[in-house]
Scaffold this motif. Structure first.
Motif, PDB file in Angstrom:
ATOM      1  N   LEU A 121      -1.468  -5.085   1.554  1.00 10.50           N
ATOM      2  CA  LEU A 121      -2.568  -5.275   1.135  1.00 10.50           C
ATOM      3  C   LEU A 121      -2.973  -6.959   0.961  1.00 10.50           C
ATOM      4  CD1 LEU A 121      -5.651  -4.375   0.166  1.00 10.50           C
ATOM      5  CD2 LEU A 121      -4.415  -4.821  -2.159  1.00 10.50           C
ATOM      6  N   ASP A 122      -3.995  -7.494   1.683  1.00 11.89           N
ATOM      7  CA  ASP A 122      -4.429  -8.737   1.523  1.00 11.89           C
ATOM      8  C   ASP A 122      -6.012  -8.661   1.354  1.00 11.89           C
ATOM      9  OD1 ASP A 122      -4.320 -11.662   1.254  1.00 11.89           O
ATOM     10  OD2 ASP A 122      -3.923 -11.928   3.295  1.00 11.89           O
ATOM     11  N   CYS A 123      -6.423  -9.050   0.074  1.00 10.18           N
ATOM     12  CA  CYS A 123      -7.832  -9.121   0.259  1.00 10.18           C
ATOM     13  C   CYS A 123      -8.191 -10.306  -1.161  1.00 10.18           C
ATOM     14  CB  CYS A 123      -8.457  -7.924  -0.410  1.00 10.18           C
ATOM     15  SG  CYS A 123      -8.021  -7.221  -1.936  1.00 10.18           S
ATOM     16  N   ASP A 124      -9.322 -10.836  -0.984  1.00 10.88           N
ATOM     17  CA  ASP A 124     -10.183 -11.550  -1.915  1.00 10.88           C
ATOM     18  C   ASP A 124     -10.527 -10.728  -3.197  1.00 10.88           C
ATOM     19  OD1 ASP A 124     -12.298 -13.126  -3.235  1.00 10.88           O
ATOM     20  OD2 ASP A 124     -12.249 -14.243  -1.309  1.00 10.88           O
ATOM     21  N   VAL A 142      -9.007   1.442  -1.195  1.00 13.03           N
ATOM     22  CA  VAL A 142      -7.725   1.309  -1.564  1.00 13.03           C
ATOM     23  C   VAL A 142      -7.878   1.177  -3.009  1.00 13.03           C
ATOM     24  CG1 VAL A 142      -5.499   0.018  -1.469  1.00 13.03           C
ATOM     25  CG2 VAL A 142      -6.664   0.378   0.472  1.00 13.03           C
ATOM     26  N   VAL A 187     -10.790  -1.570  -3.441  1.00 17.06           N
ATOM     27  CA  VAL A 187     -11.134  -2.613  -2.662  1.00 17.06           C
ATOM     28  C   VAL A 187     -11.529  -1.852  -1.478  1.00 17.06           C
ATOM     29  CG1 VAL A 187      -9.970  -4.621  -3.393  1.00 17.06           C
ATOM     30  CG2 VAL A 187      -9.018  -3.153  -1.961  1.00 17.06           C
ATOM     31  N   ASP A 188     -12.225  -1.912  -0.484  1.00 16.60           N
ATOM     32  CA  ASP A 188     -12.563  -1.506   0.787  1.00 16.60           C
ATOM     33  C   ASP A 188     -11.913  -2.103   1.919  1.00 16.60           C
ATOM     34  OD1 ASP A 188     -13.451  -0.060   2.861  1.00 16.60           O
ATOM     35  OD2 ASP A 188     -15.479  -0.029   2.228  1.00 16.60           O
ATOM     36  N   ILE A 189     -10.657  -1.672   2.526  1.00 15.02           N
ATOM     37  CA  ILE A 189      -9.946  -2.247   3.430  1.00 15.02           C
ATOM     38  C   ILE A 189      -9.922  -1.012   4.423  1.00 15.02           C
ATOM     39  CG2 ILE A 189      -8.042  -3.249   4.335  1.00 15.02           C
ATOM     40  CD1 ILE A 189      -9.265  -4.975   2.189  1.00 15.02           C
ATOM     41  N   ASP A 190     -10.694  -0.771   5.372  1.00 20.64           N
ATOM     42  CA  ASP A 190     -10.930   0.388   6.174  1.00 20.64           C
ATOM     43  C   ASP A 190     -10.902   1.485   5.456  1.00 20.64           C
ATOM     44  OD1 ASP A 190     -11.130  -1.389   8.410  1.00 20.64           O
ATOM     45  OD2 ASP A 190      -8.947  -1.372   8.718  1.00 20.64           O
ATOM     46  N   ASP A 201     -13.704  -9.177  -3.936  1.00 18.25           N
ATOM     47  CA  ASP A 201     -13.926  -7.842  -3.342  1.00 18.25           C
ATOM     48  C   ASP A 201     -13.662  -6.675  -4.199  1.00 18.25           C
ATOM     49  OD1 ASP A 201     -14.937  -9.280  -1.126  1.00 18.25           O
ATOM     50  OD2 ASP A 201     -12.812  -9.074  -0.058  1.00 18.25           O
ATOM     51  N   ARG A 208      -5.169   6.066  -0.677  1.00 18.69           N
ATOM     52  CA  ARG A 208      -4.312   4.931  -0.500  1.00 18.69           C
ATOM     53  C   ARG A 208      -4.304   4.148  -2.022  1.00 18.69           C
ATOM     54  NH1 ARG A 208      -6.137   1.388   4.341  1.00 18.69           N
ATOM     55  NH2 ARG A 208      -8.061   1.857   3.069  1.00 18.69           N
ATOM     56  N   ILE A 234       0.941  -1.247   0.006  1.00 18.55           N
ATOM     57  CA  ILE A 234       0.250  -0.202   0.060  1.00 18.55           C
ATOM     58  C   ILE A 234       0.868   1.138   0.010  1.00 18.55           C
ATOM     59  CG2 ILE A 234      -1.720   1.364   1.300  1.00 18.55           C
ATOM     60  CD1 ILE A 234      -2.708  -1.470   2.264  1.00 18.55           C
TER      61      ILE A 234
END
Length: 164
Positions: free
Chosen positions: A109-112, A141, A135-138, A115, A28, A21
């Motif tokens: 970053l670690d996401c599916d 991003v 993607v939405d990570i808090d 997503d 971000r 990130i």
């Protein structure tokens, strides 16, 4: 896949998206981990006169000249001196390499992959061609399309060869 496996089994086996990130211009972004060669403090840059606004300059990286880009002009941000937290993220694909300046690198970053959402209409038009999704990570991003970022090199003027 086995015949009795559900049709969405392939989706369930999708590899997670991993990345580094970057924060710049108050937002971000992430670069695919597979394309990150190194993250280092920003070295002394050699400016290139007449380059595009997003070209910060070049640095000596492992004995090679590495173009360094600053994506802030593409999002309409005013260029200001980089903070001490600034980092150079060297991204590469094969033998093509470029450094990307970030105000900071706050994490990974670690996401599916399921997503991943389309690029919102509110994204700056200058950076939109470089983003493959969000993607939405808090909070949002934006995932940078590494190949598109590396293609920025094609817009740089070719070095003049000495004659004589």
């Amino acid at each position: 896949r086995p015949l009795d496996a559900p049709e969405d089994a392939a989706d369930q086996d999708a590899s997670p998206i991993g990345g580094v990130i970057l924060r710049f211009a108050g937002a971000r972004y992430a670069v695919d981990m597979a394309n990150v060669a190194e993250v280092v403090p920003v070295p002394v840059l050699t400016r290139i006169p007449g380059g595009p606004p997003w070209l910060s300059g070049v640095v000596n990286w492992r004995g090679r000249v590495l173009p360094v880009i600053d994506l802030r002009p593409l999002v309409g941000a005013v260029l200001s001196p980089l903070p001490t937290s600034a980092r150079l993220v060297v991204i590469a694909d094969g033998d093509i390499e470029v450094g990307v300046v970030a105000d900071m690198v706050p994490g990974l970053l670690d996401c599916d992959p399921r997503d991943l959402e389309p690029i919102p209409a509110t994204i700056a038009t200058g950076i939109a061609p470089l983003v493959r999704g969000v993607v939405d990570i808090d909070g949002p991003v934006a995932l940078l399309a590494t190949d598109a970022v590396l293609r920025l090199r094609e817009q740089l003027p070719r070095a003049r060869r000495a004659t004589g």
